[in-house]
Write an enzyme that holds these catalytic residues in place. Sequence first.
Site, PDB file in Angstrom:
ATOM      1  CG  HIS A 175      30.664 112.657  58.840  1.00  0.00           C
ATOM      2  ND1 HIS A 175      31.860 113.112  59.357  1.00  0.00           N
ATOM      3  CD2 HIS A 175      30.938 112.147  57.615  1.00  0.00           C
ATOM      4  CE1 HIS A 175      32.815 112.874  58.477  1.00  0.00           C
ATOM      5  NE2 HIS A 175      32.301 112.290  57.417  1.00  0.00           N
TER       6      HIS A 175
ATOM      7  CE  LYS B 252      33.892 114.060  44.622  1.00  0.00           C
ATOM      8  NZ  LYS B 252      35.142 114.711  44.920  1.00  0.00           N
TER       9      LYS B 252
ATOM     10  CD  GLN C  61      38.497 116.521  55.590  1.00  0.00           C
ATOM     11  OE1 GLN C  61      38.133 115.689  56.419  1.00  0.00           O
ATOM     12  NE2 GLN C  61      38.377 116.335  54.282  1.00  0.00           N
TER      13      GLN C  61
ATOM     14  CG  ASP D 120      34.579 116.139  57.871  1.00  0.00           C
ATOM     15  OD1 ASP D 120      33.675 116.281  57.034  1.00  0.00           O
ATOM     16  OD2 ASP D 120      35.263 115.106  57.970  1.00  0.00           O
TER      17      ASP D 120
ATOM     18  CB  CYS E 223      33.336 109.330  57.482  1.00  0.00           C
ATOM     19  SG  CYS E 223      34.551 108.889  56.244  1.00  0.00           S
TER      20      CYS E 223
ATOM     21  NE  ARG F  28      42.171 113.466  52.882  1.00  0.00           N
ATOM     22  CZ  ARG F  28      41.025 113.885  52.358  1.00  0.00           C
ATOM     23  NH1 ARG F  28      41.024 114.415  51.167  1.00  0.00           N
ATOM     24  NH2 ARG F  28      39.903 113.759  53.022  1.00  0.00           N
TER      25      ARG F  28
ATOM     26  CG  HIS G 227      30.834 111.638  54.082  1.00  0.00           C
ATOM     27  ND1 HIS G 227      31.875 110.965  54.666  1.00  0.00           N
ATOM     28  CD2 HIS G 227      29.918 110.694  53.769  1.00  0.00           C
ATOM     29  CE1 HIS G 227      31.608 109.666  54.692  1.00  0.00           C
ATOM     30  NE2 HIS G 227      30.422 109.479  54.151  1.00  0.00           N
TER      31      HIS G 227
END
Length: 653
Positions: free
Chosen positions: A394, A473, A390, A392, A343, A372, A519
């Site tokens: 946004h 979320k 990911q 991902d 993000c 991570r 997200h």
Amino acid sequence: MNVFLPDGTPLELPEGATGADAARAVGEGLARAALAVRINGGPYRDLATRLRDGDRVEIVTRDSPPADGIDPLWLIRHDAAHVMATAVTELWPGTKVSIGPPIDNGFYYDFEFPEGVTISDADFERIEQRMREHIKADEPFERTEVPVAEALERFRSQEQPYKVELIEDLVRNEGVETVSLYRNGPFVDLCRGPHAPSTKRIKAFKLMSTAGAYWRGDASRQMLTRIYGTAFFSKEDLDEHLERLEQARARDHRRLGKELGLFMFSELSPGSPFWQPAGMAIWNELSDLWRSENRRRGYREVKTPILYDVELWKRSGHWDKYQDNMYFTEVEGRPMGLKPMNCPAHIQLYRDQRRSYRDLPIRYSEQGLVHRHEPGGTLHGLLRVRHITQDDAHIFCAEEQIEDEVIGCLEFGFFLYDIFGFEPRLELSTRPESRIGSDEMWDRAEGALEAALRRQGLEYQVNEGDGAFYGPKIDLHMTDSIGRSWQLGTVQLDYSMPERFGLEYTGADNAEHRPVMIHRALLGSFERFIGILIEHYAGEFPLWLAPVQAIVLPIADRHLDYARRVEAELRGAGLRVEVDDRSESVGRKIRDAELRKAPYMLVVGDKEQETGQVALRRHREGDAGAVAVEAFIERAREEIAARGRAESGTRGG
RNA sequence: GCCGGAGUAGCUCAGCUGGUAGAGCGACGCUCUUGUAAAGCGUGGGUCGGGGGUUCGAGUCCCCCCUCCGGCUCCA
């Protein structure tokens, strides 16, 4: 007095008769089979419960339906937990007992063993032996109701601090004045019940494994030793259960990943998969699907760095909230951190220009590589990794666009899951204790997610306090081959990051406004999603995903040239194809191709060579006759375009 | 991170109470030239996870570390 059986038949019983008496009055067979009793449609109660005139009485046997979350198996597993505690406390005097509930597929009991004693599955035989003795002795479970003071005195004198704590909590939280105790043989336990009438109802059981478990699930408390077991009404049921476990293990993605040559792990980079070519074929198919669908839905793909000045992480809040899970390094004296999330990177892209309300919503997608530092003990094949790609995205949008955008994300997710026949569970996670942003922000954000879920009429479960530190979320969960639940997708609403980074857009009113961020990851990560896919399909992928879609099997070496021509033609048509050019028997080549779970085997010999055909064999289905090469290509193309759900994809489900 | 278990050939595993490693499959070579789930014969292949220690001698005993497995906690 009279009681009534489920069919309305009255049954005359003496005053003070119990459920057991009722069962016996009906017949010896029922008395032997009786496990518990339901009175007037209520929950399961002990068979020794006294009946009253006019009660409607239902005797619970192994075939009875569940009530209040308890079913017949629950009863004997609960019994088995007590019997196991009985055996353990006899074998290791001084053992402190805590709790021992039935669970899905079995039961457990948590113990604190005397100093210096460790238990492993090598001890199971002894414990089981002792349990068998107690079961054979047919010891009744006897319930007594005692005043709290007496129960406390009893467990204090026996040095059972966990029981004492449980009773104290019952008093504090529920204001109880008495508690129930259950005795079986020499063992007395604090227990709400109910139980079957005696230990002999446990017909088949087995201890499964040991584990450490924190007292009350609190990592700051004592680590207890948990022993897991399972119990059934018959040896056959137990064997069937063990057989199912064995089959589940056979589809474990770690095992299949090795067998099929999809990926590997190295001690040199724990928690980080190394993808073999075969695994990469799956990854790339998934990636192509994801990319084209994102494009179709108005996302624009981006790519951002993985290493950033720690200033960024301080600004985003990760430094405060997430530091322990990040990797840091120093570059020419400058502290830097690997991104654990994408993000803040996408925020940089947003800030690169001034934005107008006309630009919104802006949807950035990225196959974002994040790192991570997951604790060592939590790594698990592809399902829990440190190196995470990911899928991902946004979305930067205006407040009034939130609901539509969230719904768009959920629909996108369902579209993807449907391709694989997945039906994920939805969970709404609300504000956690450790968070950023005002309560007012959280109210709005949680309200918006709930509104989107309701508008779509979706079923979901609320997880209080489980949200991200920057916003609530909606999570999408799946279950793996041995019943463990894993989060795949997530849609998170965030007012905080835009504020922290001072994001703005110019509104129609020519004033500056703050956008909201969503997200979103749908597959979750490529790693985890592929892990789930492997188990879902048990390695038998639908054609479009199969690492090797067809293997050409020449009968004899003289057919090699033709085999190679077929290979070239199929490869030219975009298929992933191989030739088995070994000087092996046909039987052997077929066996090996079957074991590799290749969807199609194309046998070529004299006949095929003359006619320009291949003898088709479908994985698991055997010889399907000869077809022209072009006809096979056509068939394969159609199957791939359909993404093969009907063909083979549902097999693993 | 915590508790318990494990790590021996590419894979699956054997190796008793300490005496310098073994099987099956795979790989490789030769022979066979094969019609729908394993052809035959032969040949290689191991710093026994890593590092210390005890011992005349360690895969085996002790200590530390790494990784993996089963759970627990965690999973933004």
